[in-house]
Write an enzyme that holds these catalytic residues in place. Structure first.
Site, PDB file in Angstrom:
ATOM      1  N   GLY A   1       0.810  -1.229   0.000  1.00 35.95           N
ATOM      2  CA  GLY A   1       0.000   0.000   0.000  1.00 35.95           C
ATOM      3  C   GLY A   1       0.840   1.275   0.000  1.00 35.95           C
ATOM      4  O   GLY A   1       0.355   2.337   0.357  1.00 35.95           O
TER       5      GLY A   1
ATOM      6  N   GLY B   1       2.380   2.517  -2.755  1.00 32.21           N
ATOM      7  CA  GLY B   1       2.539   3.071  -4.112  1.00 32.21           C
ATOM      8  C   GLY B   1       3.807   2.569  -4.782  1.00 32.21           C
ATOM      9  O   GLY B   1       4.312   3.185  -5.723  1.00 32.21           O
TER      10      GLY B   1
ATOM     11  N   SER C   1       3.434  -3.205  -4.860  1.00 31.62           N
ATOM     12  CA  SER C   1       3.523  -4.507  -4.195  1.00 31.62           C
ATOM     13  C   SER C   1       2.593  -5.508  -4.884  1.00 31.62           C
ATOM     14  O   SER C   1       2.913  -6.699  -4.970  1.00 31.62           O
ATOM     15  CB  SER C   1       3.184  -4.383  -2.714  1.00 31.62           C
ATOM     16  OG  SER C   1       1.923  -3.764  -2.550  1.00 31.62           O
TER      17      SER C   1
ATOM     18  N   ASP D   1       3.502  -0.682 -13.976  1.00 31.78           N
ATOM     19  CA  ASP D   1       4.000  -1.425 -12.818  1.00 31.78           C
ATOM     20  C   ASP D   1       4.465  -2.822 -13.206  1.00 31.78           C
ATOM     21  O   ASP D   1       5.525  -3.284 -12.790  1.00 31.78           O
ATOM     22  CB  ASP D   1       2.892  -1.535 -11.746  1.00 31.78           C
ATOM     23  CG  ASP D   1       2.380  -0.173 -11.332  1.00 31.78           C
ATOM     24  OD1 ASP D   1       3.014   0.848 -11.697  1.00 31.78           O
ATOM     25  OD2 ASP D   1       1.343  -0.114 -10.644  1.00 31.78           O
TER      26      ASP D   1
HETATM   27  C1  GLA Z   1      -0.772   2.933 -10.346  1.00 31.81           C
HETATM   28  C2  GLA Z   1      -1.096   2.138 -11.622  1.00 31.81           C
HETATM   29  C3  GLA Z   1      -0.123   2.487 -12.753  1.00 31.81           C
HETATM   30  C4  GLA Z   1      -0.030   3.998 -12.954  1.00 31.81           C
HETATM   31  C5  GLA Z   1       0.203   4.714 -11.617  1.00 31.81           C
HETATM   32  C6  GLA Z   1       0.149   6.202 -11.742  1.00 31.81           C
HETATM   33  O1  GLA Z   1       0.462   2.525  -9.850  1.00 31.81           O
HETATM   34  O2  GLA Z   1      -1.026   0.761 -11.371  1.00 31.81           O
HETATM   35  O3  GLA Z   1      -0.524   1.842 -13.937  1.00 31.81           O
HETATM   36  O4  GLA Z   1      -1.153   4.492 -13.611  1.00 31.81           O
HETATM   37  O5  GLA Z   1      -0.747   4.322 -10.637  1.00 31.81           O
HETATM   38  O6  GLA Z   1       1.166   6.657 -12.571  1.00 31.81           O
END
Ligand code: GLA
Length: 409
Positions: free
Chosen positions: A141, A143, A146, A191
């Protein structure tokens, strides 16, 4: 999870080794034999290019030295039709059905596993029943992806178990699909791509249209990436994320264009009476952030740290004011870092990831990293009453099998 706020003498490699050993030991004691496969996949930090992976932009992430590790082996009982996962962090077990499925039956962390298994069974190959242990040192959680690390580690483990290797991009897309369908999060591709493709010494400039990566070398030992976790999470992220996505889509439709890459600030201005205020503000962020990301990649490649830093501050301001995905705690962290300033080793800072809590990323002079970290954490706690945490990371290697004994199960 080891943070620098709780000083550790362990290097990133030692922390990895410790996590690996913990997961293997847990596997042996739970299931009474050695794992046939051990897979690892990292989290990521995005240096710049936020909320534009789903808006035809460019992003500039790197994989971080924090991993999800999964040890697994096919199970000896031929009648079993599910996979058993034990999370050594949560101390919970979940059984996941192994079948083609389009709807989640699990809740919580099981949804990510179920989504990846379903994707494998429906589009790749049969998966035998198996048992697995998961361990992670990616902050949950925060950002830092994970959940993508969990998905990609699961897919990598399945590649080992089934002896069926996916194309790397295919693996990232399968995991993204799992997140869309099973976790209900309409994320972009950043991600999962970061977790699959990460390489030491490199940032990834990802073109979110062609899905091609251009490596941006980042080997400068004198500059470090400091990740500071606000340790708050405002539970808005799922709904607000989807809402921003919708606002961007409807603005683009009103502009009559197919890609944000073709939109200029002048186009937005001419269309201002047709767009809602929120659509206009989102559009301003997207258009400016696409340009900032390309500029930052170039500045990174040329070692122009002060320019990178300025672009990071502008990115944060745009996410705060136009895209409206920051929060008081993230704003406080960025302001504190900025107040420390260039002379004392801070080049730039911004929120990273989806927002509404989680982490900021700060580019710092390595010889000042420890002092900067302490100042940020102390002042943050004094101002907000919340204890943050922080660590540095170099660009890390992406998903891989640590171990594979095909006949060892
Ligand atoms: C989350 C989403 C990504 C991206 C970011 C913001 O991590 O999984 O795809 O959009 O937010 O940049």
């Amino acid at each position: 999870m080891t943070y620098l706020s709780h000083p550790t003498s362990l290097s990133a490699a030692e922390q990895f080794k410790e996590l690996h050993q913990r997961v293997e030991t847990e596997f042996r004691s739970r299931f009474g034999h050695v794992p046939a496969v051990v897979a690892a996949a990292p989290g990521r930090v995005n240096l710049i290019g936020e909320h534009i992976d789903y808006n035809h932009g460019f992003v500039l992430p790197m994989a971080i030295e924090r991993y999800v590790i999964i040890a697994a082996a096919p199970c000896s009982d031929p009648s079993q039709e599910h996979a058993t996962f034990y999370s050594s962090d949560l101390q919970e077990t979940t059984d996941i059905p192994i079948r083609v499925s389009f709807e989640p039956t699990c809740s919580g962390w099981g949804r990510y596993l179920e989504g990846v298994i379903a994707g494998f069974v429906s589009g790749v190959c049969d998966v035998p029943a198996f048992e697995a242990v998961i361990g992670s040192n990616v902050p949950r959680g925060g950002g830092l992806s994970s959940s993508a690390a969990l998905e990609v580690a699961t897919a990598t483990m399945l590649e080992g178990i089934t002896d069926h290797q996916l194309e790397p991009l295919e693996k990232a897309i399968l995991c993204q699909h799992a997140e869309h369908t099973f976790a209900g999060m309409p994320c972009g591709i950043m991600d999962q791509v970061s977790s699959v493709f990460g390489k030491p010494g490199e940032l990834m400039l990802l073109d979110c249209i062609s899905q091609e990566i251009q490596a941006v070398p980042f080997r400068e030992e004198g500059v470090s990436v400091l990740i500071t976790n606000s340790n708050v999470k405002h539970e808005l992220i799922g709904g607000e994320y989807a809402e921003r996505r919708r606002q961007c889509e409807s603005a683009l439709e009103k502009l009559g264009l197919l890609s944000w890459r073709d939109v200029t600030l002048r186009d937005l201005d001419s269309a201002r009476t047709r767009l809602t205020n929120d659509e206009l503000a989102c559009g301003r962020h997207v258009v400016a952030e696409i340009a900032r990301t390309l500029d930052a990649a170039e500045a990174f490649a040329n070692g122009q740290w002060a320019s990178v830093g300025e672009l990071m501050y502008s990115s944060h301001e745009s996410l705060q004011k136009d895209f409206r995905v920051s929060c008081a705690e993230l704003d406080a962290l960025v302001r504190i870092a900025r107040e420390i300033g260039f002379e004392d080793g801070v080049y730039g800072a911004r929120m990273t990831g989806g927002g509404f809590g989680g982490c900021i990323v700060t580019l710092v002079r390595s010889d000042r990293a420890k002092a900067v970290r302490e100042r940020i954490l102390t002042q943050y706690e004094n101002e907000t009453g919340v204890q943050g945490s922080a660590f540095t990371s170099r660009p890390a290697v992406g998903a891989h099998l640590i171990k594979r004994n095909a006949h060892d199960s």
